[in-house]
Design an enzyme around this catalytic site. Structure first.
Site, short mmCIF file in Angstrom:
data_model
loop_
_atom_site.label_atom_id
_atom_site.label_comp_id
_atom_site.label_asym_id
_atom_site.label_seq_id
_atom_site.Cartn_x
_atom_site.Cartn_y
_atom_site.Cartn_z
N GLU A 161 2.57 77.46 45.96
CA GLU A 161 2.63 78.53 46.96
C GLU A 161 4.09 78.80 47.34
OE1 GLU A 161 0.27 80.62 48.16
OE2 GLU A 161 2.12 81.47 48.93
N LEU A 163 4.95 81.07 49.94
CA LEU A 163 5.08 81.72 51.25
C LEU A 163 6.10 80.97 52.11
CD1 LEU A 163 3.71 79.98 53.78
CD2 LEU A 163 1.62 80.72 52.73
N LEU A 225 9.56 73.41 42.45
CA LEU A 225 10.69 72.59 42.91
C LEU A 225 12.00 73.34 42.69
CD1 LEU A 225 9.75 69.01 41.60
CD2 LEU A 225 9.39 69.97 43.88
N ALA A 226 12.12 73.98 41.51
CA ALA A 226 13.36 74.68 41.17
C ALA A 226 13.59 75.86 42.12
CB ALA A 226 13.32 75.16 39.72
N CYS A 280 9.87 71.51 53.67
CA CYS A 280 9.87 71.47 52.21
C CYS A 280 11.23 71.41 51.52
CB CYS A 280 9.07 72.66 51.69
SG CYS A 280 7.33 72.47 52.07
N PHE A 281 12.24 72.13 52.00
CA PHE A 281 13.49 72.19 51.23
C PHE A 281 14.04 70.78 50.95
CE2 PHE A 281 15.21 76.77 52.08
CZ PHE A 281 14.20 77.26 51.29
N LYS A 343 13.09 77.57 62.39
CA LYS A 343 13.46 78.96 62.23
C LYS A 343 12.64 79.75 63.25
CE LYS A 343 11.32 81.15 58.67
NZ LYS A 343 10.81 81.43 57.31
P1 NAD Z 1 0.22 69.89 56.53
O1 NAD Z 1 0.58 68.50 56.84
O2 NAD Z 1 0.36 70.96 57.55
O3 NAD Z 1 -1.31 69.95 56.02
C1 NAD Z 1 -1.87 69.04 55.14
C2 NAD Z 1 -3.30 68.70 55.62
O4 NAD Z 1 -3.95 67.89 54.62
C3 NAD Z 1 -3.34 67.91 56.91
O5 NAD Z 1 -4.08 68.62 57.90
C4 NAD Z 1 -4.05 66.59 56.50
O6 NAD Z 1 -4.89 66.06 57.50
C5 NAD Z 1 -4.83 67.01 55.29
N1 NAD Z 1 -5.22 65.89 54.42
C6 NAD Z 1 -4.46 64.86 53.96
N2 NAD Z 1 -5.18 64.04 53.18
C7 NAD Z 1 -6.44 64.56 53.13
C8 NAD Z 1 -7.64 64.15 52.46
N3 NAD Z 1 -7.68 63.07 51.69
N4 NAD Z 1 -8.75 64.92 52.63
C9 NAD Z 1 -8.71 66.03 53.42
N5 NAD Z 1 -7.60 66.46 54.05
C10 NAD Z 1 -6.47 65.73 53.92
O7 NAD Z 1 1.08 70.28 55.23
P2 NAD Z 1 1.48 71.75 54.70
O8 NAD Z 1 2.72 72.23 55.35
O9 NAD Z 1 0.27 72.62 54.71
O10 NAD Z 1 1.88 71.41 53.19
C11 NAD Z 1 0.90 71.03 52.24
C12 NAD Z 1 1.50 71.14 50.85
O11 NAD Z 1 1.88 72.50 50.60
C13 NAD Z 1 2.78 70.32 50.65
O12 NAD Z 1 2.77 69.81 49.34
C14 NAD Z 1 3.88 71.34 50.79
O13 NAD Z 1 5.03 70.98 50.05
C15 NAD Z 1 3.24 72.58 50.20
N6 NAD Z 1 3.83 73.82 50.70
C16 NAD Z 1 3.99 74.02 52.04
C17 NAD Z 1 4.53 75.22 52.51
C18 NAD Z 1 4.72 75.48 53.99
O14 NAD Z 1 5.20 76.56 54.32
N7 NAD Z 1 4.37 74.58 54.88
C19 NAD Z 1 4.89 76.23 51.60
C20 NAD Z 1 4.69 76.00 50.22
C21 NAD Z 1 4.17 74.78 49.79
C1 UGA Z 2 10.69 77.92 52.14
C2 UGA Z 2 10.72 78.96 51.00
O1 UGA Z 2 11.41 80.12 51.46
C3 UGA Z 2 9.31 79.34 50.55
O2 UGA Z 2 9.37 80.21 49.43
C4 UGA Z 2 8.54 78.06 50.17
O3 UGA Z 2 7.21 78.37 49.83
C5 UGA Z 2 8.55 77.11 51.35
O4 UGA Z 2 9.93 76.80 51.71
C6 UGA Z 2 7.89 75.79 51.04
O5 UGA Z 2 7.83 75.37 49.91
O6 UGA Z 2 7.50 75.19 52.05
P1 UGA Z 2 10.32 77.99 54.77
O7 UGA Z 2 10.89 76.62 54.73
O8 UGA Z 2 9.05 78.21 55.49
O9 UGA Z 2 10.08 78.53 53.27
O10 UGA Z 2 11.37 79.00 55.42
P2 UGA Z 2 12.73 79.70 54.88
O11 UGA Z 2 12.73 81.09 55.35
O12 UGA Z 2 12.94 79.47 53.44
O13 UGA Z 2 13.85 78.93 55.70
C7 UGA Z 2 14.15 77.57 55.44
C8 UGA Z 2 15.34 77.14 56.27
O14 UGA Z 2 16.55 77.72 55.78
C9 UGA Z 2 15.26 77.55 57.75
O15 UGA Z 2 15.73 76.48 58.54
C10 UGA Z 2 16.16 78.76 57.83
O16 UGA Z 2 16.70 78.96 59.12
C11 UGA Z 2 17.24 78.37 56.83
N1 UGA Z 2 17.95 79.56 56.26
C12 UGA Z 2 17.29 80.45 55.48
C13 UGA Z 2 19.29 79.73 56.52
O17 UGA Z 2 19.93 78.91 57.23
N2 UGA Z 2 19.93 80.80 55.97
C14 UGA Z 2 19.29 81.71 55.20
O18 UGA Z 2 19.96 82.67 54.72
C15 UGA Z 2 17.93 81.52 54.94
#
Ligand code: NAD
Ligand code: UGA
Length: 456
Positions: A161, A163, A225-226, A280-281, A343
Site C-alpha cells: 500500500e 497511501l 521498501l525502495a 514506516c520511513f 505531520k
Molecule cells: P497498526 O498497528 O495500526 O495495525 C495493525 C493491526 O494488526 C493492529 O490493530 C493489531 O492489533 C492487528 N494484529 C496484529 N496481529 C494480529 C493477528 N494475529 N490477528 C489479527 N490482528 C492482528 O499498523 P498499520 O499502520 O496499519 O500498518 C500495518 C502494515 O501496513 C505495516 O506493515 C506497515 O508498514 C504497512 N503500511 C502502513 C502504512 C500507514 O500509513 N500506516 C502505509 C503503507 C503500509
Molecule cells: C509514507 C509514504 O508517503 C507513503 O507512500 C507510504 O505508503 C507510507 O509512508 C507507509 O509506507 O507507511 P506517511 O509516512 O504517512 O507516508 O507520510 P508522508 O507524507 O510520506 O510524510 C512522512 C514524513 O516526512 C512526515 O513526518 C513529513 O512531515 C515528512 N516530510 C514529507 C518532510 O519533512 N518533507 C517533505 O517534503 C515530505
C-alpha cells in the site's frame, strides 16, 4: 460470482483501505478483523468515534458500514467465509535478538499465517498488504501449504500500500498506481486477475487498468521498501542542504523551489523540516539496510543508513539551535510545543520528530507544554515517563508565560492564530522556532518575536 474479502488487521492500513474497497465494490462483502477488541469496538461505535483520525474516513465508513463492510473479532468465521484474505498486520522493527534495531519483527505476520491455515476450509488468495522484507511471500506459502496436500490451496500475492496518512482516502480513491505482484503460474495469474478486478471496482469505476501495475512477487515486495527509501532520502537530502543554507544565508525554500522546477526532479518531498517521522520511513529504511547487509552489500547498507543518520541529526540540531538562541540554558524555562503529530491531518505520533525533540528538551529540564489538535491522547501515552510535560488543547494557554514557541507540526490552525495575543502572553524576549517554515516570519518579527526557521 464476486469474491468476498477479509482483512486481518484493523489499523491505519486495514481500516481505511477496506472501507474504500467496500465503497467501490458494493457487491462484495468486506470484513475487517483484529485481535484488539477495543479497536474493533471503536470501528463499530454508534457515534463513529473511529480508532484513527483521517480526513474523509468517517464519511466513507458511514456509507458502507453495515452495508457491505463489517468489523469483527471473530477471525475464524471471517476466514472461513471469504475467498480473499488481505493481511494488514503490523510489522514493526525488531527490538531483540538477530537483526535487533533493523530487521522487521515478523511474529504478528507469522501468527496470522498460522491462523489462516487453521481456519481455512477451501482455496484462498492471500494478499500481503503489510510492508514486508523481500521473499516473505515464500515463507508465507511454505507455512500455508505445508501438510495440506489434500486440503485447501493458497496463492500468495504481494499488494503493498502506498497511501500516506492525512491523505489516505484521496490516495486510495485516486492512486498514482496500484501494485500487484504474483507468481507466473496458472493459479498465480488467475489470482492477480482477481485482485485487479477488486481495484477496478464495480463497473470499472475505480482504478483505471493502466494504473494497475503487475510484477513478480519479489519485485512487488522490494518496490515498497525502495519507494519509501527514495521518499525518505529526498527529505534527508533537502535537510542536509538546509544546514548549509543556515550557515551561508541561502534560503532552503527558495533552493527547493528552483530544484523542483526541473521536471527530472519534480517539486514534491523537498520540504525541509524537523525530519521525517511516521511508522514506516525509518522502519522500512532500516529493513532495507538489514537486507543489504544480509546479502553482503555493505556499501549499499551504509548508503541507506546515512538517510536515517541525517534525520536523527536534524532533530539534534533543532535542540542545539534552540539552546544557543536561549542563552545556553533551558533549565526551568517554559517551551510551548505547537504540534506533536508526525505531520498535519493525523493523530498518529509514531516516530514523530516532536517526540525525540521533547526527550532531548526534558534532558535540559525544560518545562514543556504541548498542544496538538488531534494527537494529545497518543502523545500523553508516548511521553508518560517524562517529567515536566503538560498537555494543553488550547494553543493560547500552552503559550502563556512561555519563553519560546517551538512549532513542530504544520497544522493549518497555527498560521491562523492571533500571534499578537500569543506574544503578549509570553515572557520576553519571546522566541518562535518554526521548524516547518509555515508562519509569516516577517510579521512575527514586526510583533517583537525573535524568529528561527529551518534552512534560513
Ligand atoms: P497498526 O498497528 O495500526 O495495525 C495493525 C493491526 O494488526 C493492529 O490493530 C493489531 O492489533 C492487528 N494484529 C496484529 N496481529 C494480529 C493477528 N494475529 N490477528 C489479527 N490482528 C492482528 O499498523 P498499520 O499502520 O496499519 O500498518 C500495518 C502494515 O501496513 C505495516 O506493515 C506497515 O508498514 C504497512 N503500511 C502502513 C502504512 C500507514 O500509513 N500506516 C502505509 C503503507 C503500509
Ligand atoms: C509514507 C509514504 O508517503 C507513503 O507512500 C507510504 O505508503 C507510507 O509512508 C507507509 O509506507 O507507511 P506517511 O509516512 O504517512 O507516508 O507520510 P508522508 O507524507 O510520506 O510524510 C512522512 C514524513 O516526512 C512526515 O513526518 C513529513 O512531515 C515528512 N516530510 C514529507 C518532510 O519533512 N518533507 C517533505 O517534503 C515530505
Amino acid at each position: 460470482m464476486n469474491k468476498n474479502i477479509v482483512c486481518i488487521g484493523a489499523g491505519y492500513i486495514g481500516g481505511p483501505t477496506m472501507a474504500v474497497i467496500a465503497k467501490m465494490n458494493p457487491d462484495r462483502k468486506v470484513v475487517v478483523v483484529d485481535i484488539d477488541a477495543k479497536r474493533i469496538a471503536a470501528w463499530n461505535s454508534r457515534n463513529f468515534a473511529l480508532p484513527i483520525y483521517e480526513p474523509g474516513l468517517v464519511d466513507v465508513v458511514k456509507e458502507v458500514r453495515g452495508r457491505n463492510l463489517f468489523f469483527s473479532t471473530d477471525i475464524r468465521k471471517a476466514v472461513r467465509e471469504c475467498d480473499i484474505v488481505f493481511v494488514g498486520v503490523n510489522t514493526p522493527t525488531k527490538m531483540f535478538g538477530r537483526g535487533a534495531g533493523r530487521a522487521s519483527d515478523l511474529q504478528y505476520w507469522e501468527a496470522t499465517a498460522r491462523e489462516i491455515k487453521r481456519f481455512a476450509n477451501c482455496d484462498k488468495i492471500i494478499v500481503e498488504k503489510s510492508t514486508l522484507p523481500v521473499r516473505t511471500a515464500a515463507a508465507m506459502e511454505a507455512i500455508l501449504n505445508a501438510g495440506t496436500e489434500d486440503g485447501a490451496k493458497f496463492t500468495v500475492l504481494s499488494n503493498p500500500e502506498f497511501l500516506a496518512e492525512g491523505t489516505a482516502i484521496r490516495d486510495l480513491l485516486e492512486p498514482d498506481r496500484v501494485l500487484i505482484g504474483g507468481p507466473d503460474t496458472p493459479a498465480g495469474r488467475a489470482a492477480v486477475a482477481e485482485i485487479c478486478d477488486v481495484y477496478a471496482g464495480k463497473g470499472g469505476r475505480w482504478v483505471p487498468r493502466a494504473r494497475i501495475l503487475t510484477t513478480n512477487v519479489w519485485s512487488a515486495e522490494l518496490t515498497k521498501l525502495a519507494a519509501n527509501a527514495f521518499l525518505a532520502q529526498r527529505v534527508s537530502s533537502i535537510n542536509a542542504i538546509a544546514g548549509l543554507c543556515e550557515a551561508t544565508g541561502a534560503d532552503v525554500d527558495e533552493v527547493a523551489r528552483v530544484i523542483g522546477a526541473d521536471r527530472r526532479i519534480g517539486p514534491k518531498f523537498l520540504k525541509a523540516g524537523p525530519g521525517f517521522g511516521g511508522s514506516c520511513f525509518k522502519k522500512d529504511v532500516l529493513n532495507l539496510v538489514y537486507l543489504c547487509e544480509s546479502f553482503g552489500l555493505h556499501t549499499a547498507a551504509e548508503y541507506w543508513s546515512g538517510v536515517i543518520k541525517m534525520n536523527d541529526h536534524q532533530q539534534e540540531r533543532i535542540v542545539s539551535r534552540l539552546f544557543r538562541a536561549m542563552f545556553n540554558t533551558l533549565a526551568n524555562k517554559k517551551i510551548a510545543m505547537f504540534g506533536f503529530a508526525f505531520k498535519a491531518d493525523t493523530g498518529d505520533t509514531r516516530e514523530t520528530p516532536a517526540g525525540y525533540v521533547a526527550r532531548l528538551l526534558a534532558e535540559e529540564h525544560v518545562r514543556l507544554s504541548v498542544t496538538d489538535p488531534k494527537a494529545i491522547e497518543n502523545g500523553k501515552r508516548d511521553l508518560a515517563d517524562l517529567e515536566g510535560v503538560s498537555w494543553e488543547k488550547d494553543p493560547y494557554k500552552a503559550a502563556k508565560d512561555a519563553d519560546a514557541v517551538l512549532l513542530m507540526t504544520d497544522w493549518k490552525e497555527y498560521p491562523a492564530l492571533d500571534w499578537a495575543r500569543v506574544y503578549k502572553s509570553m515572557r520576553k524576549p519571546a522566541l518562535v522556532f518554526d521548524t516547518r517554515n509555515c508562519l509569516d516570519a516577517k510579521a512575527l518579527r514586526k510583533l517583537g518575536f525573535k524568529v528561527l526557521n529551518i534552512g534560513r
